[in-house]
Scaffold this active site. Sequence first.
Site, short mmCIF file in Angstrom:
data_model
loop_
_atom_site.label_atom_id
_atom_site.label_comp_id
_atom_site.label_asym_id
_atom_site.label_seq_id
_atom_site.Cartn_x
_atom_site.Cartn_y
_atom_site.Cartn_z
N LYS A 134 27.01 -4.03 -2.33
CA LYS A 134 28.39 -4.06 -2.46
C LYS A 134 28.98 -3.31 -1.30
CE LYS A 134 28.00 -3.64 -7.60
NZ LYS A 134 28.14 -2.81 -8.61
N ARG A 148 0.78 -1.28 0.01
CA ARG A 148 -0.12 -0.06 -0.03
C ARG A 148 0.73 1.19 0.04
NH1 ARG A 148 -2.57 -3.85 1.92
NH2 ARG A 148 -0.78 -4.28 3.15
N THR A 149 1.82 1.28 0.89
CA THR A 149 2.62 2.57 1.05
C THR A 149 3.39 2.99 -0.49
OG1 THR A 149 2.88 2.13 3.33
CG2 THR A 149 4.16 4.07 2.27
N HIS A 151 5.94 5.86 11.21
CA HIS A 151 5.37 5.74 10.20
C HIS A 151 4.33 6.85 9.81
CE1 HIS A 151 3.68 4.30 6.08
NE2 HIS A 151 3.38 2.98 6.48
N ARG A 172 11.54 3.62 2.67
CA ARG A 172 11.06 2.90 3.80
C ARG A 172 12.26 2.15 3.95
NH1 ARG A 172 6.03 -0.77 4.39
NH2 ARG A 172 5.17 1.16 4.92
C1 NCD Z 1 2.19 -1.03 8.03
C2 NCD Z 1 3.86 -0.96 8.31
O1 NCD Z 1 4.59 -1.15 7.12
O2 NCD Z 1 4.36 -0.33 9.21
N1 NCD Z 1 1.67 -1.34 6.74
C3 NCD Z 1 1.55 -0.02 6.06
O3 NCD Z 1 2.29 0.54 5.74
N2 NCD Z 1 0.32 0.07 5.79
C4 NCD Z 1 1.97 -2.30 9.02
C5 NCD Z 1 2.53 -3.50 9.11
O4 NCD Z 1 3.24 -3.69 8.19
O5 NCD Z 1 2.08 -4.05 9.98
#
Ligand code: NCD
Length: 326
Positions: free
Chosen positions: A101, A71-72, A151, A122
Amino acid sequence: MHTQVFVDDPVKIGQNFAGKHIISIRQFDPQSLEILFHKTSTIKRCLQNGEQGEALAGKVITLLFFEPSSRTFSSFSAAIKRLGGQTIEYQNPMQTSSAIKGETLEDTVRVFEGYSDGIVMRHFEEGAPARAAKALSRIPIMNAGDGSGEHPTQALLDMFTLYEKFGRLDHLKGVIAGDLLYGRTVHSLLKGLSFYPGNTFYLLSPKELRLPRELFEEYTKARVTLVEIEKETDIPTDCQVWYWTRVQKERLADPSTYEVLKNRFIVTKKLLKEKGNADMIIMHPLPRVGEIDPAIDTDPRAYYLTHEVPNGMYVRMALLSLVFGK
Ligand code: NCD
């Protein structure tokens, strides 16, 4: 492995988002959230009327994702494209890039600074986006999740969803359940809700996965009341929101404990009947791995797929246009 409070104090947003790194929900306040949510509502209305945005026309944004994401990653990608921008999309760089590397994170982001106008990152290490921000001199970076740290954009979409439903972010009562130790979405959401008066949240988790003590203290020193509970029978019946999360298997210090800790608390029709009410909503950042019975999905109170998912794109569009737009 224990989470640490984010020690660096990144620049506050105030009324001006332009060009700022978005590392932590701590950069926001009720005023900046009002600006963001107003913009989100406008963008949502425009898109629903078939209008296209162009705030990112001519811009290229790098999506650099060192950890799995559906999703993100996709909602950032869609948001950038719907604003007329383009993306460089890099997933799993540890398998395919110079990181394998031994390239440092600092060097990696400096390279993408040479190609693009911004980075969405991320990373599996808490604090990595903040570290990357220090290495950048020209372009902003957005934190799309750092280890068990934060997040921020998930918290923004969760708060926008609550704001749309209840018309306010104060005087809310809710349950937050699951992995409160490693769950970064919970860390950011509770901090964001602590900006507003009168909120009370019941924290339902196994003892082993309680909210880190330093976060518990930080949030309660702010404006939120937190009550730790260990049994579903302790859930009050007058909550506005149930926010469920999965156990973060990949972050457990001892992975063999997953089987013992997972799915202690499951949203079922029975639990909803006993402890729910007609006006509440059920939220989950997703992915769910058994914490919400799929039989609940058709219940109008189930907001995770119908509201949080689309709002994720709208909020990210609003944030991107405020940070990168002309
Ligand atoms: C979450 C995350 O990656 O922190 N997912 C997301 O981005 N919607 C929650 C999770 O992974 O449990």
